[in-house]
Design a protein around this motif. Structure first.
Motif, short mmCIF file in Angstrom:
data_model
loop_
_atom_site.label_atom_id
_atom_site.label_comp_id
_atom_site.label_asym_id
_atom_site.label_seq_id
_atom_site.Cartn_x
_atom_site.Cartn_y
_atom_site.Cartn_z
N ALA A 98 0.82 -1.21 0.00
CA ALA A 98 0.00 0.00 0.00
C ALA A 98 0.85 1.26 0.00
O ALA A 98 0.39 2.33 -0.41
CB ALA A 98 -0.92 0.00 1.22
N GLY A 99 2.10 1.14 0.46
CA GLY A 99 2.98 2.31 0.55
C GLY A 99 3.24 2.99 -0.79
O GLY A 99 3.50 4.18 -0.85
N VAL A 100 3.18 2.19 -1.87
CA VAL A 100 3.35 2.77 -3.20
C VAL A 100 2.02 2.74 -3.96
O VAL A 100 1.99 2.72 -5.19
CB VAL A 100 4.47 2.05 -4.01
CG1 VAL A 100 5.83 2.39 -3.44
CG2 VAL A 100 4.25 0.54 -4.03
N GLY A 101 0.93 2.71 -3.19
CA GLY A 101 -0.40 2.74 -3.80
C GLY A 101 -0.82 1.42 -4.43
O GLY A 101 -1.74 1.38 -5.24
N GLY A 102 -0.15 0.34 -4.07
CA GLY A 102 -0.38 -0.95 -4.72
C GLY A 102 0.52 -1.06 -5.94
O GLY A 102 1.06 -0.06 -6.42
N THR A 103 0.69 -2.30 -6.41
CA THR A 103 1.58 -2.51 -7.56
C THR A 103 0.85 -3.31 -8.63
O THR A 103 -0.16 -3.97 -8.33
CB THR A 103 2.85 -3.27 -7.13
OG1 THR A 103 2.47 -4.45 -6.42
CG2 THR A 103 3.73 -2.41 -6.24
N HIS A 104 1.35 -3.24 -9.84
CA HIS A 104 0.75 -4.01 -10.92
C HIS A 104 1.52 -5.31 -11.18
O HIS A 104 1.32 -5.95 -12.21
CB HIS A 104 0.60 -3.14 -12.17
CG HIS A 104 -0.44 -2.08 -11.96
ND1 HIS A 104 -1.76 -2.28 -12.28
CD2 HIS A 104 -0.38 -0.87 -11.38
CE1 HIS A 104 -2.45 -1.20 -11.93
NE2 HIS A 104 -1.63 -0.33 -11.38
N VAL A 105 2.42 -5.64 -10.26
CA VAL A 105 2.99 -6.97 -10.17
C VAL A 105 2.78 -7.37 -8.72
O VAL A 105 3.23 -6.65 -7.82
CB VAL A 105 4.49 -6.98 -10.52
CG1 VAL A 105 5.10 -8.36 -10.23
CG2 VAL A 105 4.71 -6.61 -11.98
N ILE A 106 2.06 -8.44 -8.47
CA ILE A 106 1.82 -8.84 -7.08
C ILE A 106 2.33 -10.26 -6.86
O ILE A 106 2.47 -11.04 -7.80
CB ILE A 106 0.32 -8.72 -6.69
CG1 ILE A 106 -0.57 -9.66 -7.53
CG2 ILE A 106 -0.15 -7.27 -6.81
CD1 ILE A 106 -2.03 -9.65 -7.10
N TYR A 107 2.65 -10.55 -5.59
CA TYR A 107 3.21 -11.86 -5.24
C TYR A 107 2.29 -12.60 -4.28
O TYR A 107 1.65 -11.98 -3.43
CB TYR A 107 4.56 -11.70 -4.52
CG TYR A 107 5.67 -11.16 -5.38
CD1 TYR A 107 6.27 -11.95 -6.36
CD2 TYR A 107 6.16 -9.87 -5.18
CE1 TYR A 107 7.32 -11.46 -7.13
CE2 TYR A 107 7.20 -9.38 -5.93
CZ TYR A 107 7.78 -10.18 -6.91
OH TYR A 107 8.81 -9.69 -7.67
N VAL A 108 2.30 -13.93 -4.38
CA VAL A 108 1.80 -14.77 -3.29
C VAL A 108 3.05 -15.30 -2.59
O VAL A 108 3.95 -15.83 -3.24
CB VAL A 108 0.95 -15.96 -3.82
CG1 VAL A 108 0.61 -16.90 -2.69
CG2 VAL A 108 -0.30 -15.45 -4.50
N LEU A 109 3.12 -15.07 -1.28
CA LEU A 109 4.27 -15.50 -0.49
C LEU A 109 3.84 -16.51 0.56
O LEU A 109 2.75 -16.39 1.12
CB LEU A 109 4.91 -14.29 0.21
CG LEU A 109 5.30 -13.08 -0.66
CD1 LEU A 109 5.77 -11.93 0.21
CD2 LEU A 109 6.38 -13.45 -1.66
N HIS A 110 4.74 -17.50 0.84
CA HIS A 110 4.41 -18.45 1.91
C HIS A 110 4.37 -17.75 3.25
O HIS A 110 3.66 -18.13 4.15
CB HIS A 110 5.46 -19.56 2.06
CG HIS A 110 6.03 -20.08 0.78
ND1 HIS A 110 7.02 -19.41 0.09
CD2 HIS A 110 5.76 -21.19 0.09
CE1 HIS A 110 7.35 -20.11 -0.99
NE2 HIS A 110 6.59 -21.19 -1.02
N ASP A 111 5.26 -16.72 3.36
CA ASP A 111 5.37 -16.00 4.63
C ASP A 111 5.38 -14.51 4.34
O ASP A 111 6.42 -13.91 4.11
CB ASP A 111 6.66 -16.42 5.35
CG ASP A 111 6.77 -15.79 6.73
OD1 ASP A 111 5.86 -15.00 7.09
OD2 ASP A 111 7.75 -16.08 7.44
N ALA A 112 4.18 -13.94 4.36
CA ALA A 112 4.05 -12.51 4.02
C ALA A 112 4.59 -11.62 5.12
O ALA A 112 4.66 -10.41 4.95
CB ALA A 112 2.58 -12.19 3.75
N LYS A 113 4.95 -12.22 6.28
CA LYS A 113 5.49 -11.41 7.38
C LYS A 113 7.01 -11.31 7.30
O LYS A 113 7.63 -10.61 8.10
CB LYS A 113 5.08 -12.02 8.73
CG LYS A 113 3.59 -11.82 9.00
CD LYS A 113 3.19 -12.37 10.35
CE LYS A 113 1.72 -12.07 10.61
NZ LYS A 113 1.13 -13.02 11.55
N ASN A 114 7.62 -12.04 6.36
CA ASN A 114 9.07 -12.00 6.22
C ASN A 114 9.42 -11.78 4.75
O ASN A 114 10.07 -12.62 4.12
CB ASN A 114 9.69 -13.30 6.76
CG ASN A 114 11.20 -13.23 6.84
OD1 ASN A 114 11.78 -12.15 6.72
ND2 ASN A 114 11.83 -14.38 7.01
N THR A 115 8.99 -10.64 4.23
CA THR A 115 9.19 -10.38 2.80
C THR A 115 10.66 -10.26 2.44
O THR A 115 11.06 -10.63 1.34
CB THR A 115 8.48 -9.07 2.40
OG1 THR A 115 9.07 -7.98 3.11
CG2 THR A 115 7.00 -9.12 2.71
#
Lengths: 219, 297
Positions: B217-234
């Motif tokens: 959200a810090g950059v208003g969202g992106t037009h490339v998005i990821y699914v991560l196993h651990d979204a708390k440790n990007t």
């Protein structure tokens, strides 16, 4: 050619030697180029300046090189003038009377040496801001060599560079105004080098009196 | 883009409502990278080079599968490998396809002083126009993802999200090449929905309680998005920033400083002019009658 100012025979005083004038105008010419191209990249409204000066890409490239020229000129100025730009106890009284100086009530202003405290402020303002502009400018010139984990340097540079430039612009506006419009005779002194004795005595009384003493001592 | 030209706004000489009025077509495109099904085959890297016409460049070896340390001006798409140790001591190979994120609020564009060198299209693609690039490198400082890079000619290049293909209704080259289907391309809302579904599946059935979608959200969202196993440790995914935003120094420079500076410069020029009108020049009387400063004191 003398390395020092002296009394000329025709009722004039040599205020700036050839070397001083040459260095001053090297700095002046490079600064004007840096100011114009810098303003072009500062605001989209002024981008046309870079187009007029040969195109934005060449302006961006030459801006860096002229920055080096300016830095060398400021370094030579430091070599020539740093001793005479030292703050003295008398400067405080001059600043206390700045209101009278601004209002052209010069008889109420303490007498000045070769450089008055306002000129000293100009010199040190350009010297220190110039130094920061050089350091931040080198970072902006070679961002590809600043690793990602120390990109704080790059982030600082994009802020430091315009802030220091704005300080020099403030000094520059006052300097150009005083040197051309306000102080009659000043512009001629940095072109031809000489001023009248009355000019020297009015604006730089302490300096002029010292020159008189030196010349009688020599005789 | 190509879709935009098909929506009718007005029809001349037409009685009644415009056909299709009230239908909101979504133009925002998005690339979804599901890191949980990526096998690190690098087909996307090759497809990117092939489509964009760059030769395969020298690679570096650092005891890892990774082709090179970071993306390059002529290598826009790079899988970042990380041999990640989980709290229970087991090893997990994290693989994230790194490329331009096509931010909704792009830092490169905010920092760029060159007219028309960076363009953001209505579909979300942020594209560089190298012909207008002046080589200042400010975009490299404005980008929170370390993406724009100088070419030897000092022009910046990066992933275009295959703007040339997308504008013709094709999907990006990397998507086309992916053998596992971990890469998807579609509208932003569709991709977001698909990503959330996959993340929920990982949380509910696959033992990844912190699985989530990366759409910062810090950059208003992106037009490339990821699914991560651990979204708390990007950060474990090859240095993916946890909360990217346009650097505050760039924001300070482009907003308050610019207006303070503009005001100051105009005020300075007006100020000295008004001073001249009010007080005039300092003129020295050449007949010697001028009192010397400070002498009277």
């Amino acid at each position: 050619m003398s390395r020092e100012p002296y009394l000329l025979p025709n009722g004039r005083v040599l205020r700036y030697t050839f070397r001083e004038r040459l260095v001053h105008w090297s700095a002046g010419a490079s600064y004007v180029y840096l100011l114009l191209t810098g303003l072009a990249f500062w605001s989209p409204w002024l981008y046309w300046i870079a187009v007029v000066l040969g195109g934005p890409t060449i302006s961006r490239e030459l801006h860096a090189w002229f920055g080096l020229v300016f830095s060398v000129a400021v370094g030579l100025m430091y070599d020539m003038w740093a001793g005479q730009m030292k703050e003295t106890p008398a400067d405080k009284a001059w600043w206390a009377a700045i209101k009278h100086y601004i209002r052209n009530e010069d008889e109420q202003v303490p007498s000045a040496d070769r450089f008055n405290p306002g000129q000293k402020l100009l010199f040190w303002g350009f010297f220190w801001n110039g130094g920061l502009l050089l350091i931040s400018g080198l970072i902006l010139w070679f961002p590809q060599f600043i690793p990602w984990n120390v990109r704080a340097l790059r982030l600082a540079a994009v802020l430091v560079h315009p802030i220091c430039a704005l300080f020099t612009i403030a000094l520059f506006i006052i300097h150009v105004y005083m040197g051309t419009a306000m102080e009659r005779g000043a512009f001629g002194s940095v072109i031809r080098g000489d001023v009248s004795r009355a000019w020297a005595d009015t604006h730089h009384h302490t300096w002029y009196q010292q020159l008189l003493r030196n010349s009688t001592a020599r005789k | 883009m190509s879709q935009a030209s098909t929506e009718i706004v007005r029809i001349s000489g037409h009685a009644g409502t415009v056909p299709g009025a009230g239908i909101n077509r979504e133009f925002q495109v998005c690339k979804l990278v599901d890191t949980t099904t990526c096998i690190g085959c690098k087909a996307c890297e090759v497809a990117c080079l092939e489509w964009n016409g760059y030769p395969f460049t020298a690679t570096s070896f650092a005891n890892s599968y990774q082709t090179m340390p970071e993306t390059a001006w002529n290598y826009w798409n790079l899988i970042k490998f990380n041999e990640h140790e989980r709290p229970d001591g087991t090893m997990m190979l994290l693989m994230r396809k790194d490329q331009c994120m096509h931010c909704e609020d792009p830092g490169c564009l905010a920092a760029c002083p060159a007219e028309a060198a960076i363009v953001q299209y209505a579909n979300g693609i942020v594209d560089f126009q190298e012909a207008h690039c002046i080589g200042c490198g400010y975009c490299m400082t404005g980008c929170p993802f370390n993406i724009p890079k100088f070419s030897p000619a000092r022009k910046v290049f990066k992933c275009t999200l295959c703007n040339d293909r997308v504008s013709q209704g094709l999907e990006p080259a990397c998507i086309k090449a992916c053998p596992t289907g971990c890469l998807h391309f579609g509208t932003k809302s569709e991709m977001k929905e698909l990503a959330e579904t996959r993340a929920k599946q990982l949380r509910d059935y696959s033992g990844f309680p912190d699985a989530g979608v990366y759409d910062p959200a810090g950059v208003g969202g992106t037009h490339v998005i990821y699914v991560l196993h651990d979204a708390k440790n990007t950060e474990a995914y090859g240095g993916l920033p946890e909360d990217p935003h346009i650097p505050w120094s760039v924001q300070l420079w482009k907003k308050p400083l610019k207006w303070i500076g503009n005001f100051g410069m105009i005020a300075g020029v007006v100020g000295v002019f008004v001073h001249y009108l009010r007080f005039g020049p300092k003129v020295v009387k050449e007949d010697g009658t001028q009192p010397s400063p400070g002498v009277s004191k």
